[in-house]
Write a protein that holds these residues in place. Sequence first.
Motif, mmCIF file in Angstrom:
data_model
loop_
_atom_site.group_PDB
_atom_site.id
_atom_site.type_symbol
_atom_site.label_atom_id
_atom_site.label_comp_id
_atom_site.label_asym_id
_atom_site.label_seq_id
_atom_site.Cartn_x
_atom_site.Cartn_y
_atom_site.Cartn_z
ATOM 1 N N LEU A 1 -0.118 6.242 4.681
ATOM 2 C CA LEU A 1 0.794 5.198 4.840
ATOM 3 C C LEU A 1 1.533 5.354 6.370
ATOM 4 O O LEU A 1 1.307 4.146 6.958
ATOM 5 C CB LEU A 1 2.135 4.783 3.955
ATOM 6 N N LEU A 2 1.413 6.468 6.747
ATOM 7 C CA LEU A 2 1.940 6.699 8.088
ATOM 8 C C LEU A 2 0.925 6.301 9.221
ATOM 9 O O LEU A 2 1.035 5.636 10.304
ATOM 10 C CB LEU A 2 2.259 8.421 8.232
ATOM 11 N N LEU A 3 -0.289 6.799 8.955
ATOM 12 C CA LEU A 3 -1.287 6.243 9.616
ATOM 13 C C LEU A 3 -1.907 4.885 9.640
ATOM 14 O O LEU A 3 -2.672 4.177 10.751
ATOM 15 C CB LEU A 3 -2.658 7.266 9.841
ATOM 16 N N THR A 4 -1.401 4.168 8.757
ATOM 17 C CA THR A 4 -1.784 2.583 8.798
ATOM 18 C C THR A 4 -0.258 1.888 9.019
ATOM 19 O O THR A 4 -0.505 0.544 8.744
ATOM 20 C CB THR A 4 -2.216 2.233 7.170
ATOM 21 N N TRP A 5 0.782 2.457 9.491
ATOM 22 C CA TRP A 5 2.025 1.774 9.555
ATOM 23 C C TRP A 5 1.958 0.690 10.926
ATOM 24 O O TRP A 5 1.200 0.693 11.622
ATOM 25 C CB TRP A 5 3.204 2.795 10.181
ATOM 26 N N PRO A 6 2.294 -0.321 10.526
ATOM 27 C CA PRO A 6 3.665 -0.845 9.574
ATOM 28 C C PRO A 6 2.889 -1.826 8.373
ATOM 29 O O PRO A 6 3.801 -2.405 7.759
ATOM 30 C CB PRO A 6 4.586 -1.758 10.719
#
Length: 180
Positions: A1-6
């Motif tokens: 999720l962090l690498l595809t944020w937001p």
Amino acid sequence: LLLTWPLASHLATALAGPPGDNFEYLWKIWWVRHALVDLGRSPLLNPDIFVPVGYPLALSETTLAHLLPSLPLTLAFGEVVSYNLLMLASFALSGLAMWLLAWHLTGHRGAAWLAGIIWAFSPYRVAHLGAGHLPLMGTAWLPLCLLGVYRALRGARARDGARAGLFWALAALSSWYYGY
């Protein structure tokens, strides 16, 4: 999720990428639900496009490997959430598939984890996330196809060849590019 944020923080309100192909794939997710649930007919022909003959969607990239799994998600959460969940799930599935291939080839869990992370978050995949190209996010089938081919050639077992064929078909049903 962090690498595809937001993306995760806007699951129901936004699509990945600028307006373009992402709207086509969002429409296809809507159309599959609408045709099957509301109209009770095949989603592969839209009679409202090019009236009176209609338009067979099989003439365009149907991405059935994405559209069929999107149906329960769409029924539960709506088209936008379904589209975004498919995009996010592709990272986990692609990483897991490459982990399996690398682990089978090397027998080293650390190397397999690294290969899975590199494959899942490769610049190719991240660029297609940013462009909203849902079909090109279907890269999980490619390492699984290669694993089936490798195992079939090494063990000469028909079931491994059949698995390779199944995963090739799923890759082709994700994107015609992968079928070629």
